[in-house]
Structures are given as structure tokens and as C-alpha cells.
Write a protein that holds these residues in place. Structure first.
Motif: not given
Length: 156
Positions: A74, A72, A139, A57
Motif C-alpha cells: 500500500y 503488492m 493504484n 495499492q
């Protein structure tokens, strides 16, 4: 007395080895983070896939609007933006790396340029895991700021 000297010598050697291993791991994390920036600048999808899990993410905190907006996506979503005619350049000032048992965090202020012009500054926070002997980003969280950039830059 000889046993005490031997134990003391071994303890010092283990501590030195431990510090060298930690420095090597920190350097390896920094390489992955810098390769991420390189993938961004070159719009290199192969390199991005090498350094980040595509299911990882990316979180943004946009402080240029009030109230701050959170978003958010990916890493795989960024593959599409790499086909843009825009140029991206991100300069990290100083990256602080912390590591514990196969997980790492890299934190640092940055400045971002779009098509060569200043766009914004902020702070990047990368989370990495060691996978099959290599560090990989799982992340990325970052802020988008227009103010306070000189203060962030001074944290070099």
C-alpha cells in the motif's frame, strides 16, 4: 440557411471547448504523476499524501527473476521507506494519459536510479480518480526490468 450556419458554428465551438477541457485534464493528471515522482525524490511524505490515497495499492512485476515475481503493498507502506538514507530518482520518458468520466490512466516507461546509480527500468501504470475536483492516484503498477531499457527509452 442561417439556422444551419448557427448550428454548425455552435458544434465547432463545443468541440473546441471539449478538446481544451480534455487537454487541461490531461495536464492535471501529468502534474499529479510528476508530483508523485517529486515526492519519491524528496522523500516527502506530505506530498505523497497529497497525490495518492494511502490505502491505494502498489503492484510490482519483477522481471529480473525467473519466474517473474509479483508483489503488492500500500502507499502507506512507502511512508516508512521515505525515512531512508537512500536517494531515489525516477525519470519518466513519455506519459500517455487516457481519461473518462472521473477516472484516468497514465502509462509510461521509466528509468530508476538508487543513490545516483542505475537500478532498473520498466513501465509505470497509474490509475487516478477525480476526488473533490482533484486527481489522486489510487493504484500504481510497474515492472522492474534490467533488459530492454534502451528500447523503452526510445519510446520517448
Amino acid at each position: 440557411m442561417k439556422n444551419l450556419f448557427l448550428i454548425l458554428t455552435l458544434t465547432i465551438c463545443f468541440d473546441c471547448f471539449s478538446q481544451e477541457t480534455e487537454k487541461t485534464e490531461i495536464a492535471a493528471v501529468e502534474v499529479v504523476v510528476n508530483r508523485f515522482f517529486e515526492s519519491l525524490e524528496k522523500q516527502d511524505t506530505v506530498l505523497l499524501k497529497e497525490v495518492a490515497f494511502m490505502e491505494g495499492q502498489i503492484w510490482t512485476v519483477n522481471n529480473t527473476v525467473s519466474p517473474a515475481r509479483h508483489r503488492m503493498r500500500y502507499f502507506k507502506d512507502d511512508l516508512k521507506t521515505f525515512q531512508s538514507k537512500n536517494t531515489f530518482q525516477e525519470e519518466a520518458y513519455k506519459i500517455d494519459v487516457q481519461i473518462h468520466e472521473g477516472i484516468a490512466m497514465a502509462w509510461g516507461p521509466y528509468e530508476f536510479r538508487l543513490n545516483g546509480a542505475f537500478s532498473h527500468c520498466g513501465v509505470d501504470v497509474f490509475t487516478l480518480v477525480k476526488n473533490e475536483g482533484n486527481w489522486k492516484i489510487i493504484n500504481l503498477s510497474y515492472t522492474i526490468d534490467k533488459e530492454g531499457c534502451e528500447e523503452l527509452k526510445s519510446k520517448k
